[in-house]
Design an enzyme around this catalytic site. Structure first.
Site, PDB file in Angstrom:
ATOM      1  N   SER A  39      -9.358   9.447   6.503  1.00 23.09           N
ATOM      2  CA  SER A  39      -9.453   8.689   5.259  1.00 23.09           C
ATOM      3  C   SER A  39      -8.563   7.459   5.368  1.00 23.09           C
ATOM      4  O   SER A  39      -7.477   7.402   4.787  1.00 23.09           O
ATOM      5  CB  SER A  39      -9.032   9.573   4.075  1.00 23.09           C
ATOM      6  N   GLU A  94      -1.950  32.620   7.914  1.00 27.55           N
ATOM      7  CA  GLU A  94      -3.332  32.271   8.253  1.00 27.55           C
ATOM      8  C   GLU A  94      -4.260  33.467   8.103  1.00 27.55           C
ATOM      9  O   GLU A  94      -3.962  34.562   8.584  1.00 27.55           O
ATOM     10  CB  GLU A  94      -3.416  31.731   9.688  1.00 27.55           C
ATOM     11  N   ARG A 114       0.834  -1.201   0.000  1.00 30.16           N
ATOM     12  CA  ARG A 114       0.000   0.000   0.000  1.00 30.16           C
ATOM     13  C   ARG A 114       0.867   1.249   0.000  1.00 30.16           C
ATOM     14  O   ARG A 114       1.924   1.276   0.621  1.00 30.16           O
ATOM     15  CB  ARG A 114      -0.894   0.062   1.252  1.00 30.16           C
ATOM     16  N   ARG A 125      -8.721  27.073   2.330  1.00 24.60           N
ATOM     17  CA  ARG A 125      -8.165  25.717   2.336  1.00 24.60           C
ATOM     18  C   ARG A 125      -7.795  25.370   0.901  1.00 24.60           C
ATOM     19  O   ARG A 125      -8.633  24.935   0.105  1.00 24.60           O
ATOM     20  CB  ARG A 125      -9.157  24.714   2.920  1.00 24.60           C
TER      21      ARG A 125
END
Length: 174
Positions: A109, A136, A32, A58
């Protein structure tokens, strides 16, 4: 599950990529590619009237103003998830909390990403100052508790949805 081999393919600031070989419980061997992440925290900060969210760009999902609960990466050495959550709440929402409790730890995920997110509830709020990163751009959003359910369809950040659902369940007394 047993890790048999791991080869680092890429290492960035807060994300790496590895090719890993595993032996499953039944003996099957699988290969993987895994995106390695140090983990994150998310903070469901609320009082009797509002839940405190932040809206910020984002880039990874090409959103200029993604609405989410304050959150951040476990990127300070030796910092616990709770300490990180406390720092992020001050940095992003300019708040501190007297009471903290962990609601859940989730994988964002798990098919490709090792990131685990610790979601905390924070109450007993008061103003605080934290040091934001230079790049930010954060807008603090006070969402009335009475409007959470109607706001949910517009919220696309998974940890925020999870946190808000926990809060709705708590407010309903279930």
């Amino acid at each position: 599950m047993e890790l048999l081999d791991s080869e680092i393919l890429f290492e960035g600031h807060s994300l790496g990529l590895a090719r890993k070989t595993y032996r499953r419980e039944d003996g099957t061997v699988v290969l993987r590619e895994v995106a390695e992440h140090p983990g994150s925290v998310a903070v469901l900060a609320h009082d009797e009237e509002f839940v405190y969210l932040v809206a910020q760009p984002r880039e990874a999902v090409e959103e200029d103003r993604l609405l989410e609960i304050p959150a951040g990466t476990l990127d300070v050495a030796e910092e616990t998830p709770l300490e990180c959550a406390q720092r992020e709440l001050a940095e992003e929402a300019e708040l501190r909390a007297e009471e903290w409790r962990q609601l859940q730890a989730v994988y964002t995920s798990p098919g490709v990403l090792s990131e685990r997110v610790w979601i905390f509830a924070a109450t007993g709020l008061s103003p605080a100052r934290g040091e934001r990163d230079a790049d930010e751009q954060i807008e603090i959003v006070r969402l009335p508790l009475a409007e959470i359910e109607s706001a949910l369809p517009e919220i696309r950040d998974a940890t925020t949805v999870i946190g808000l659902l926990f809060l709705l369940r708590e407010l309903a007394g279930t």
